[in-house]
Enzyme design. Structure first.
Site, PDB file in Angstrom:
ATOM      1  N   LYS A 121       0.806  -1.272  -0.103  1.00  0.00           N
ATOM      2  CA  LYS A 121       0.076   0.073   0.039  1.00  0.00           C
ATOM      3  C   LYS A 121       0.743   1.327  -0.147  1.00  0.00           C
ATOM      4  CE  LYS A 121      -2.071  -1.356   3.794  1.00  0.00           C
ATOM      5  NZ  LYS A 121      -1.412  -2.287   4.074  1.00  0.00           N
TER       6      LYS A 121
ATOM      7  N   ARG B 286      -9.592   1.335   8.410  1.00  0.00           N
ATOM      8  CA  ARG B 286      -9.359  -0.035   8.794  1.00  0.00           C
ATOM      9  C   ARG B 286     -10.504  -0.785   9.673  1.00  0.00           C
ATOM     10  NH1 ARG B 286      -3.475   0.478   8.592  1.00  0.00           N
ATOM     11  NH2 ARG B 286      -2.395  -1.342   9.186  1.00  0.00           N
TER      12      ARG B 286
ATOM     13  N   ARG C 103      12.090  -5.327   4.749  1.00  0.00           N
ATOM     14  CA  ARG C 103      11.565  -3.850   4.622  1.00  0.00           C
ATOM     15  C   ARG C 103      12.584  -3.093   5.558  1.00  0.00           C
ATOM     16  NH1 ARG C 103       5.711  -1.858   5.189  1.00  0.00           N
ATOM     17  NH2 ARG C 103       5.989  -2.580   7.463  1.00  0.00           N
TER      18      ARG C 103
ATOM     19  N   ARG D 208      11.423  -1.274  10.899  1.00  0.00           N
ATOM     20  CA  ARG D 208      10.459  -0.997  11.868  1.00  0.00           C
ATOM     21  C   ARG D 208      10.550  -2.115  12.886  1.00  0.00           C
ATOM     22  NH1 ARG D 208       5.391   0.438   8.078  1.00  0.00           N
ATOM     23  NH2 ARG D 208       4.227  -0.916   9.758  1.00  0.00           N
TER      24      ARG D 208
ATOM     25  N   ARG E  42      -0.667  -8.484  13.572  1.00  0.00           N
ATOM     26  CA  ARG E  42      -1.067  -7.474  12.553  1.00  0.00           C
ATOM     27  C   ARG E  42      -2.008  -8.148  11.374  1.00  0.00           C
ATOM     28  NH1 ARG E  42       4.161  -5.056  10.811  1.00  0.00           N
ATOM     29  NH2 ARG E  42       3.246  -3.823   9.031  1.00  0.00           N
TER      30      ARG E  42
HETATM   31  P1  AP5 Z   1       4.892  -1.549   1.867  1.00  0.00           P
HETATM   32  O1  AP5 Z   1       4.701  -0.905   0.738  1.00  0.00           O
HETATM   33  O2  AP5 Z   1       5.649  -0.803   2.918  1.00  0.00           O
HETATM   34  O3  AP5 Z   1       3.634  -2.108   2.532  1.00  0.00           O
HETATM   35  P2  AP5 Z   1       2.315  -1.679   3.118  1.00  0.00           P
HETATM   36  O4  AP5 Z   1       1.095  -2.457   2.611  1.00  0.00           O
HETATM   37  O5  AP5 Z   1       2.287  -0.446   3.178  1.00  0.00           O
HETATM   38  O6  AP5 Z   1       2.624  -2.575   4.644  1.00  0.00           O
HETATM   39  P3  AP5 Z   1       2.503  -1.755   6.024  1.00  0.00           P
HETATM   40  O7  AP5 Z   1       3.332  -2.724   6.811  1.00  0.00           O
HETATM   41  O8  AP5 Z   1       3.102  -0.362   6.084  1.00  0.00           O
HETATM   42  O9  AP5 Z   1       1.006  -1.804   6.277  1.00  0.00           O
HETATM   43  P4  AP5 Z   1       0.345  -1.966   7.687  1.00  0.00           P
HETATM   44  O10 AP5 Z   1      -1.098  -1.704   7.055  1.00  0.00           O
HETATM   45  O11 AP5 Z   1       0.509  -2.949   8.372  1.00  0.00           O
HETATM   46  O12 AP5 Z   1       1.174  -0.704   8.328  1.00  0.00           O
HETATM   47  P5  AP5 Z   1       0.711   0.710   8.764  1.00  0.00           P
HETATM   48  O13 AP5 Z   1       1.955   1.601   8.648  1.00  0.00           O
HETATM   49  O14 AP5 Z   1      -0.433   1.122   7.905  1.00  0.00           O
HETATM   50  O15 AP5 Z   1       5.752  -2.751   1.287  1.00  0.00           O
HETATM   51  C1  AP5 Z   1       6.206  -3.618   2.174  1.00  0.00           C
HETATM   52  C2  AP5 Z   1       7.729  -4.302   1.687  1.00  0.00           C
HETATM   53  O16 AP5 Z   1       7.435  -4.900   0.498  1.00  0.00           O
HETATM   54  C3  AP5 Z   1       8.658  -2.983   1.283  1.00  0.00           C
HETATM   55  O17 AP5 Z   1       9.625  -3.292   1.860  1.00  0.00           O
HETATM   56  C4  AP5 Z   1       8.462  -2.684   0.014  1.00  0.00           C
HETATM   57  O18 AP5 Z   1       9.720  -2.421  -0.708  1.00  0.00           O
HETATM   58  C5  AP5 Z   1       8.202  -4.090  -0.548  1.00  0.00           C
HETATM   59  N1  AP5 Z   1       7.446  -4.308  -1.526  1.00  0.00           N
HETATM   60  C6  AP5 Z   1       6.273  -3.634  -2.055  1.00  0.00           C
HETATM   61  N2  AP5 Z   1       5.578  -3.987  -3.078  1.00  0.00           N
HETATM   62  C7  AP5 Z   1       6.307  -4.904  -3.605  1.00  0.00           C
HETATM   63  C8  AP5 Z   1       5.991  -5.680  -4.555  1.00  0.00           C
HETATM   64  N3  AP5 Z   1       5.128  -5.667  -5.593  1.00  0.00           N
HETATM   65  N4  AP5 Z   1       7.085  -6.739  -4.767  1.00  0.00           N
HETATM   66  C9  AP5 Z   1       8.084  -7.087  -4.247  1.00  0.00           C
HETATM   67  N5  AP5 Z   1       8.386  -6.009  -3.022  1.00  0.00           N
HETATM   68  C10 AP5 Z   1       7.378  -5.151  -2.781  1.00  0.00           C
HETATM   69  O19 AP5 Z   1       0.289   0.793  10.249  1.00  0.00           O
HETATM   70  C11 AP5 Z   1       1.147   0.223  11.213  1.00  0.00           C
HETATM   71  C12 AP5 Z   1       0.387   0.337  12.449  1.00  0.00           C
HETATM   72  O20 AP5 Z   1      -0.378   1.722  12.848  1.00  0.00           O
HETATM   73  C13 AP5 Z   1      -0.742  -0.361  12.758  1.00  0.00           C
HETATM   74  O21 AP5 Z   1      -0.391  -1.897  13.102  1.00  0.00           O
HETATM   75  C14 AP5 Z   1      -1.590   0.083  13.888  1.00  0.00           C
HETATM   76  O22 AP5 Z   1      -1.156  -0.089  15.027  1.00  0.00           O
HETATM   77  C15 AP5 Z   1      -1.360   1.611  13.354  1.00  0.00           C
HETATM   78  N6  AP5 Z   1      -2.509   2.099  12.352  1.00  0.00           N
HETATM   79  C16 AP5 Z   1      -2.436   2.501  11.062  1.00  0.00           C
HETATM   80  N7  AP5 Z   1      -3.516   2.927  10.643  1.00  0.00           N
HETATM   81  C17 AP5 Z   1      -4.549   2.671  11.454  1.00  0.00           C
HETATM   82  C18 AP5 Z   1      -5.717   2.732  11.523  1.00  0.00           C
HETATM   83  N8  AP5 Z   1      -6.427   3.393  10.334  1.00  0.00           N
HETATM   84  N9  AP5 Z   1      -6.638   2.518  12.496  1.00  0.00           N
HETATM   85  C19 AP5 Z   1      -5.970   2.072  13.773  1.00  0.00           C
HETATM   86  N10 AP5 Z   1      -4.512   1.714  13.829  1.00  0.00           N
HETATM   87  C20 AP5 Z   1      -4.048   2.248  12.626  1.00  0.00           C
END
Ligand code: AP5
Length: 219
Positions: free
Chosen positions: A15, A90, A129, A163, A174
């Site tokens: 994402k 979410r 990552r 991270r 998660r």
């Molecule tokens: P990346 O693009 O970083 O993936 P992502 O889907 O953004 O993963 P996240 O872990 O950031 O999502 P998340 O939803 O768990 O975390 P968030 O920060 O929102 O890609 C991952 C890796 O793969 C990278 O190394 C990239 O280079 C590689 N990659 C990407 N695409 C690829 C491809 N096609 N092929 C190969 N490699 C690839 O949330 C973190 C925390 O915040 C949550 O756990 C929660 O505690 C809190 N939080 C955030 N939002 C909310 C909400 N709305 N409500 C409540 N709590 C929340």
């Protein structure tokens, strides 16, 4: 009229990577709830102190806190043309709040790309990552998207780090949180005719191509 794209998908689905590319391509703001929380934690603001332990465990932050933070960001002039939302909403309550916010801002959710990736791929992506310490929180992968110089961000030259919530145990929590609380949104947006399924089990470029085609088709 502002344009709002909502990217959904499991942790590690890509994402953040795709939201950065899409927002640049379409001149939209990139609004990542995870990045907003991590920035507050880094600056040790009251919000950051409140949510630090929650993110470490991989649990979701309470809806009221998350909604207020995203509302503030969307009202910012930087978001006047619209935004690519990454990680928000979410929960069904967040989706409802988003609809109300966007109505206030004179817009609506235009498209919900759902990036689908199989679980073993997710774990490999998250454990490889590395993220930069700069304000842009640029994302790399040791194998799939390495920086030009090891350990250093290509964009702003800051150091890269892993991270704390990318440990295997936290990743499992998660994923469980997503299945329990976020997956109902898939049917919600499908029933509104806004959901488009994207095959995320491919390299970054073909996934971007599918997303750009979906956005073009939605206009
Ligand atoms: P990346 O693009 O970083 O993936 P992502 O889907 O953004 O993963 P996240 O872990 O950031 O999502 P998340 O939803 O768990 O975390 P968030 O920060 O929102 O890609 C991952 C890796 O793969 C990278 O190394 C990239 O280079 C590689 N990659 C990407 N695409 C690829 C491809 N096609 N092929 C190969 N490699 C690839 O949330 C973190 C925390 O915040 C949550 O756990 C929660 O505690 C809190 N939080 C955030 N939002 C909310 C909400 N709305 N409500 C409540 N709590 C929340």
């Amino acid at each position: 009229m502002p344009v709002y794209l909502v990217l959904i998908g499991l942790p590690g689905a890509g994402k953040g990577t795709q939201a950065a590319l899409l927002s640049k391509q379409h001149g939209l703001a990139h609004v990542s709830s995870g990045d907003l929380f991590r920035d507050n934690i880094k600056r040790q603001t009251p919000l950051g102190q409140q949510v630090e332990a929650i993110l470490k465990r991989g649990d979701l932050v309470p809806d009221d806190v998350t909604i207020a933070m995203v509302r503030d960001r969307l009202k910012n002039p930087e978001c006047a043309r619209g935004a690519v939302l990454d990680g928000f909403p979410r929960t069904p309550a967040q989706a409802k709040a988003l609809e109300a916010m966007l109505t206030e801002l004179g817009g609506r959710v235009n498209l919900v790309p759902y990036i689908q990736v199989s679980e073993p791929v997710l774990v490999e992506r998250l454990t490889g990552r590395w993220t930069c310490k700069g304000p842009g929180q640029h994302v790399y992968h040791l194998k799939f998207n390495p920086p030009k110089a090891a350990g250093v961000c290509d964009v702003d030259g800051t150091e890269l780090f892993q991270r704390p919530d990318d440990r295997e145990e936290t990743v499992k929590n998660r994923i469980a949180e997503y299945v329990a609380k976020t997956s109902p949104l898939i049917e919600h947006y499908r029933s509104l005719g806004l959901l488009v399924e994207i095959n995320g089990d491919q390299a970054i470029e073909p996934v971007t191509a599918q997303l750009l085609a979906a956005v073009a088709g939605a206009k």
